[in-house]
Structure formats: C-alpha cells, structure tokens
Design a protein around this motif. Structure first.
Motif: not given
Length: 78
Positions: A62-77
């Motif tokens: 769950k932590v790794e999945s949330l981290y990947l979600f955050v990375l995608r959001r940050q990439k999109k700005g």
C-alpha cells in the motif's frame, strides 16, 4: 535483469526514502487517512513504521502504491 528494472520507479529506492517522501508530502495525519494502519496514527515515527512495514507485506504494498501515485501526480504538476 537491469533492462527490466530500468523503468521501475521503485528500483534503487529504499523503503525509508519512500516513507520519508510520503511523510513530507502528506504529513503523518493525512498519511494515516490514506493508509489506515496504526503505526501512522499512534505516536508515528519513521523507525516504528519501517519496523512494521518490513514485517507486513500488504502494508508495504500500500505504501509503495501510494508512493507511485504521488510520483505520477508530481510529474503532472498537480
């Protein structure tokens, strides 16, 4: 094997670095709402959370999945 890992955003990231990134991004309170586990709610610390996450595969996922979600959001700005 290196080819397989080239596009894996988790490759080379420690669990501690992932957790610290999430705590910086959300804070402990919001993180405990995103992932409902006691180590994020009751007297949270990086050390105690790492101990729990290393022993509990479902929570780590769950932590790794949330981290990947955050990375995608940050990439999109976002």
């Amino acid at each position: 094997m290196a080819e397989e890992q080239k596009n894996n955003p988790l490759h080379g990231k420690t669990l501690q670095a992932i957790l610290e990134h999430l705590v910086d991004y959300y804070g402990w309170e919001e993180l405990s709402h995103k992932i409902n586990i006691n180590c994020f709610k009751s007297n949270p610390s990086i050390k105690s959370s790492l101990t729990f996450l290393r022993k509990t595969p479902w929570a780590r996922e769950k932590v790794e999945s949330l981290y990947l979600f955050v990375l995608r959001r940050q990439k999109k700005g976002l």
